[in-house]
Design an enzyme around this catalytic site. Sequence first.
Site, PDB file in Angstrom:
ATOM      1  N   ALA A 188      44.190  43.061  34.956  1.00 22.44           N
ATOM      2  CA  ALA A 188      45.050  41.882  35.123  1.00 22.44           C
ATOM      3  C   ALA A 188      45.726  41.526  33.795  1.00 22.44           C
ATOM      4  CB  ALA A 188      44.237  40.705  35.661  1.00 22.44           C
ATOM      5  N   GLY A 211      38.263  42.692  37.545  1.00 23.72           N
ATOM      6  CA  GLY A 211      39.378  43.467  36.983  1.00 23.72           C
ATOM      7  C   GLY A 211      40.155  42.735  35.911  1.00 23.72           C
ATOM      8  N   SER A 212      39.444  42.133  34.955  1.00 26.62           N
ATOM      9  CA  SER A 212      40.139  41.343  33.939  1.00 26.62           C
ATOM     10  C   SER A 212      41.007  42.229  33.027  1.00 26.62           C
ATOM     11  CB  SER A 212      39.147  40.524  33.110  1.00 26.62           C
ATOM     12  OG  SER A 212      38.091  41.329  32.668  1.00 26.62           O
ATOM     13  N   SER A 213      40.550  43.438  32.725  1.00 28.37           N
ATOM     14  CA  SER A 213      41.350  44.306  31.847  1.00 28.37           C
ATOM     15  C   SER A 213      42.668  44.685  32.523  1.00 28.37           C
ATOM     16  CB  SER A 213      40.609  45.603  31.529  1.00 28.37           C
ATOM     17  OG  SER A 213      39.313  45.336  31.119  1.00 28.37           O
ATOM     18  N   GLY A 240      33.495  41.808  37.540  1.00 26.21           N
ATOM     19  CA  GLY A 240      34.115  43.029  38.049  1.00 26.21           C
ATOM     20  C   GLY A 240      35.382  42.745  38.841  1.00 26.21           C
ATOM     21  N   ASP A 289      43.248  48.355  41.099  1.00 25.34           N
ATOM     22  CA  ASP A 289      43.159  47.002  40.532  1.00 25.34           C
ATOM     23  C   ASP A 289      44.498  46.556  39.946  1.00 25.34           C
ATOM     24  OD1 ASP A 289      42.796  49.079  38.739  1.00 25.34           O
ATOM     25  OD2 ASP A 289      40.947  48.298  37.870  1.00 25.34           O
TER      26      ASP A 289
HETATM   27  O1  PMV Z   1      34.128  48.608  39.443  1.00 23.72           O
HETATM   28  P1  PMV Z   1      35.472  48.263  39.945  1.00 23.72           P
HETATM   29  O2  PMV Z   1      35.513  46.963  40.682  1.00 23.72           O
HETATM   30  O3  PMV Z   1      36.523  48.349  38.905  1.00 23.72           O
HETATM   31  O4  PMV Z   1      35.845  49.344  41.062  1.00 23.72           O
HETATM   32  C1  PMV Z   1      35.827  50.711  40.816  1.00 23.72           C
HETATM   33  C2  PMV Z   1      36.310  51.448  42.010  1.00 23.72           C
HETATM   34  C3  PMV Z   1      36.310  52.957  41.871  1.00 23.72           C
HETATM   35  O5  PMV Z   1      36.848  53.497  43.071  1.00 23.72           O
HETATM   36  C4  PMV Z   1      34.908  53.488  41.703  1.00 23.72           C
HETATM   37  C5  PMV Z   1      37.150  53.395  40.684  1.00 23.72           C
HETATM   38  C6  PMV Z   1      38.644  53.265  40.872  1.00 23.72           C
HETATM   39  O6  PMV Z   1      39.346  53.179  39.846  1.00 23.72           O
HETATM   40  O7  PMV Z   1      39.139  53.270  41.998  1.00 23.72           O
END
Ligand code: PMV
Length: 334
Positions: free
Chosen positions: A123, A119-121, A117, A164
């Site tokens: 990045a 954020g590979s997509s 989780g 992200d």
């Molecule tokens: O699951 P992750 O690490 O991509 O985090 C999501 C965070 C949210 O606030 C739920 C969604 C977002 O895009 O901000």
Amino acid sequence: MKKITVSAPGKLMLFGEHAVVYDRPCIVTAVGQRMRATVELTDQPMFQLNAPDVKVLNYQKPMSDLGKGDIPKGAKFVEIAVKNFLTNQSTSEVKKMQLHLGGVRVTTKSEFSSEFGFGSSSASTVCTIFALSKLLGKKLSQKQIFDLSYKTVLDVQGKGSGFDIAAAIFGGTLYFVTGGKVIKPLKINSLPLIIGYSGIKVDTVSLIDEVKEKREKYPFLIENIYDQIQKIVEQAKITILNKDWVSLGELMNVNEGYLSTLGVEGKKLADMIYSAREAGAYGAKLSGAGIGDCMISLAPPSKAKAIKKAITQAGGKVLDVKTNVEGVRVESRV
Ligand code: PMV
């Protein structure tokens, strides 16, 4: 120049997840595990992608078919990023670029599992757009790279705040408002964080949808919670800059309470979070969409060993993660 290798960091949400989807702020930090992408301009008008981490091998199609037909899940972000980059330019620029451009070959390699989780997509989206701008001599500001990358994420998955993407581009630790309305670097040196991975894979989009349903059913409750989370984020921003770790830990715990109320805590993460607190963490909370992926704990150095042990005993895996690292950068060019 025909070929470039770039890299962008992954991310960890520190405060404000879910509320940030609804026009509230959050705080995110960039992590030391990076996504690398090598992007090449080729003579044949084909788009080619190798992304072994997401099981995409020798994927190719004519450049004229970019974005069309069935696209494998692991190829979507990079393919749409290339398409958005090329269609976003003004006509004269595209013509000029097409003189250079036959096709594009992209190879991505991640230093982290796409399961964490981190954020590979996002990045890899940022890497693709940044690399193309360098290769084709198109100067883009960080905000322009953000806007193109965020558009790509929305084209592919329809939702998300873009936090992200901002972490991958700007790096460091950021105060961020939905869609990049505010992106403010917080000048800090480091954060005494310990990260625990739950081993549970989550689908962020489904969790955003679950919370959305709750908000539609109980707007008078959920909007209040978002307002409270916003206040926590505003306070955390000051507290982080003051390096007041005791208060920052307390704020993490309060933020976690609200995430639990939203229904995204999950038993495994809760076990890891409570174990870290009992072992002496200043505070602990989930990071990201919730239910799975990672939790973060803020730790006094003297308690670090005990906290790591407690997280492991609760069934988590402690990850060695550097935070507050540099954003997207060129690694090499030929
Ligand atoms: O699951 P992750 O690490 O991509 O985090 C999501 C965070 C949210 O606030 C739920 C969604 C977002 O895009 O901000």
